[in-house]
Design a protein around this motif. Structure first.
Motif, PDB file in Angstrom:
ATOM      1  N   ILE A   1       0.840  -1.195   0.000  1.00  0.00           N
ATOM      2  CA  ILE A   1       0.000   0.000   0.000  1.00  0.00           C
ATOM      3  C   ILE A   1       0.882   1.256   0.000  1.00  0.00           C
ATOM      4  O   ILE A   1       2.065   1.188   0.356  1.00  0.00           O
ATOM      5  CB  ILE A   1      -0.969   0.020   1.201  1.00  0.00           C
ATOM      6  N   PRO A   2       0.333   2.404  -0.395  1.00  0.00           N
ATOM      7  CA  PRO A   2       1.116   3.640  -0.389  1.00  0.00           C
ATOM      8  C   PRO A   2       1.645   3.976   1.009  1.00  0.00           C
ATOM      9  O   PRO A   2       1.153   3.466   2.021  1.00  0.00           O
ATOM     10  CB  PRO A   2       0.115   4.692  -0.865  1.00  0.00           C
ATOM     11  N   SER A   3       2.620   4.859   1.056  1.00  0.00           N
ATOM     12  CA  SER A   3       3.194   5.277   2.344  1.00  0.00           C
ATOM     13  C   SER A   3       2.127   5.971   3.184  1.00  0.00           C
ATOM     14  O   SER A   3       1.121   6.466   2.657  1.00  0.00           O
ATOM     15  CB  SER A   3       4.358   6.231   2.106  1.00  0.00           C
ATOM     16  N   GLN A   4       2.374   6.013   4.485  1.00  0.00           N
ATOM     17  CA  GLN A   4       1.424   6.693   5.371  1.00  0.00           C
ATOM     18  C   GLN A   4       1.295   8.165   5.002  1.00  0.00           C
ATOM     19  O   GLN A   4       0.197   8.729   5.078  1.00  0.00           O
ATOM     20  CB  GLN A   4       1.847   6.526   6.834  1.00  0.00           C
TER      21      GLN A   4
ATOM     22  N   ARG B   1       9.821  -3.730   5.304  1.00  0.00           N
ATOM     23  CA  ARG B   1       9.334  -3.791   3.928  1.00  0.00           C
ATOM     24  C   ARG B   1       8.099  -2.927   3.703  1.00  0.00           C
ATOM     25  O   ARG B   1       7.919  -2.350   2.641  1.00  0.00           O
ATOM     26  CB  ARG B   1       9.009  -5.236   3.535  1.00  0.00           C
ATOM     27  N   GLY B   2       7.206  -2.866   4.694  1.00  0.00           N
ATOM     28  CA  GLY B   2       6.007  -2.062   4.543  1.00  0.00           C
ATOM     29  C   GLY B   2       4.753  -2.871   4.819  1.00  0.00           C
ATOM     30  O   GLY B   2       4.804  -3.966   5.376  1.00  0.00           O
ATOM     31  N   THR B   3       3.615  -2.316   4.407  1.00  0.00           N
ATOM     32  CA  THR B   3       2.319  -2.939   4.654  1.00  0.00           C
ATOM     33  C   THR B   3       1.722  -3.402   3.334  1.00  0.00           C
ATOM     34  O   THR B   3       1.699  -2.652   2.355  1.00  0.00           O
ATOM     35  CB  THR B   3       1.370  -1.950   5.358  1.00  0.00           C
ATOM     36  N   PHE B   4       1.233  -4.646   3.321  1.00  0.00           N
ATOM     37  CA  PHE B   4       0.764  -5.271   2.092  1.00  0.00           C
ATOM     38  C   PHE B   4      -0.682  -5.734   2.242  1.00  0.00           C
ATOM     39  O   PHE B   4      -1.138  -6.033   3.359  1.00  0.00           O
ATOM     40  CB  PHE B   4       1.646  -6.466   1.738  1.00  0.00           C
ATOM     41  N   VAL B   5      -1.387  -5.814   1.126  1.00  0.00           N
ATOM     42  CA  VAL B   5      -2.739  -6.360   1.124  1.00  0.00           C
ATOM     43  C   VAL B   5      -2.640  -7.860   1.368  1.00  0.00           C
ATOM     44  O   VAL B   5      -1.886  -8.564   0.707  1.00  0.00           O
ATOM     45  CB  VAL B   5      -3.446  -6.094  -0.223  1.00  0.00           C
ATOM     46  N   SER B   6      -3.395  -8.328   2.353  1.00  0.00           N
ATOM     47  CA  SER B   6      -3.372  -9.735   2.728  1.00  0.00           C
ATOM     48  C   SER B   6      -4.573 -10.443   2.126  1.00  0.00           C
ATOM     49  O   SER B   6      -5.290  -9.897   1.296  1.00  0.00           O
ATOM     50  CB  SER B   6      -3.349  -9.867   4.252  1.00  0.00           C
ATOM     51  N   GLY B   7      -4.831 -11.682   2.581  1.00  0.00           N
ATOM     52  CA  GLY B   7      -5.864 -12.487   1.938  1.00  0.00           C
ATOM     53  C   GLY B   7      -7.214 -12.485   2.600  1.00  0.00           C
ATOM     54  O   GLY B   7      -8.152 -13.062   2.070  1.00  0.00           O
ATOM     55  N   GLY B   8      -7.346 -11.866   3.800  1.00  0.00           N
ATOM     56  CA  GLY B   8      -8.629 -11.940   4.489  1.00  0.00           C
ATOM     57  C   GLY B   8      -8.858 -13.322   5.068  1.00  0.00           C
ATOM     58  O   GLY B   8      -8.049 -14.241   4.906  1.00  0.00           O
ATOM     59  N   PRO B   9      -9.987 -13.532   5.759  1.00  0.00           N
ATOM     60  CA  PRO B   9     -10.215 -14.796   6.453  1.00  0.00           C
ATOM     61  C   PRO B   9     -10.390 -15.996   5.542  1.00  0.00           C
ATOM     62  O   PRO B   9     -10.327 -17.129   5.987  1.00  0.00           O
ATOM     63  CB  PRO B   9     -11.502 -14.528   7.241  1.00  0.00           C
TER      64      PRO B   9
END
Length: 229
Positions: free
Chosen positions: A30-33, A66-74
């Protein structure tokens, strides 16, 4: 103007929509804060709160350095629970144990005090949980869950217990978000059925059964999180 509680919720909802509609793709960083806070016109503190909520729900994952990434959800078998946010103060085990004692007693003391309007609202919230889980609107699912429990607490006859619930609500409600990434459909269906049994006990003005159903519900949620308080 949105208050300081609603701002993170609103932004979290927008980011969840971006994930659902593919604007943010699985595995994407995701973009930077700084960039995100400018995009939404909010402070970094509010953005961080929104991101933490989404991470707890399993929609985002932060990797050190590394940063924050979109995960897979439940629905993703590889998902696991996010780090416990309050580890510097209390263990998640202690919070679940406190929830069982506190909310069990609150449910007992709320039996006979909830209005028909409140009980009907709890029914609607339970249906909302069910419907939102089906379409994987995790934020709305959890928000309905939080409001359900808050309504029960609001009717407690003991003013001090009501105040205590409010004082520790941030920690208590985090345990309602924490297991979401590892919650499978059968457990969510069971949780919704437990809510309905709590409502039945409260409608019947039965303090003992209301306590038992609430304690059972929270204990089962703890077991979903791998704990046995």
């Amino acid at each position: 103007m949105l208050n300081k509680t609603l701002v993170p919720q609103s932004v979290a909802r927008e980011i969840q929509s971006m994930i659902q509609n593919g604007s943010l793709k699985l595995g994407e960083k995701i973009p930077s804060q700084r960039e995100f806070s400018q995009k939404f016109g909010i402070s970094r503190a509010s953005l961080r709160e929104a991101l933490l909520t989404l991470e707890t729900l399993g929609l985002l994952k932060t990797e050190a350095g590394r940063g924050t990434f979109v995960s897979g959800g439940p629905s993703s078998a590889s998902n696991h629970m996010a780090p416990w946010r309050y580890s510097d103060s209390y263990s998640v085990f202690d919070v679940f144990q406190t929830r069982i004692m506190l909310e069990g007693q609150i449910a007992s003391l709320s039996a006979g005090r909830l209005t028909a309007i409140q009980l009907d609202q709890m029914e609607r919230l339970t249906r909302q949980m069910e419907e939102c889980w089906a379409k994987q609107d995790l934020l709305a699912n959890v928000e309905a869950d939080l409001e359900f429990h808050a309504i029960v607490a609001s009717a407690c006859s003991n003013v001090m217990l009501r105040a205590l619930y409010q004082n520790v609500r941030e920690q208590l409600t985090e345990t309602q978000r924490q297991p979401i990434p590892i919650t499978d459909p059968s457990r969510m269906n069971a949780s919704i059925a437990e809510h309905r049994r709590i409502i039945v006990a409260l409608r019947a003005n039965d303090p003992a059964v209301a306590r038992l159903e609430m304690e059972t519900h929270i204990r089962n949620t703890a077991r979903c999180a791998g704990l046995d308080p």
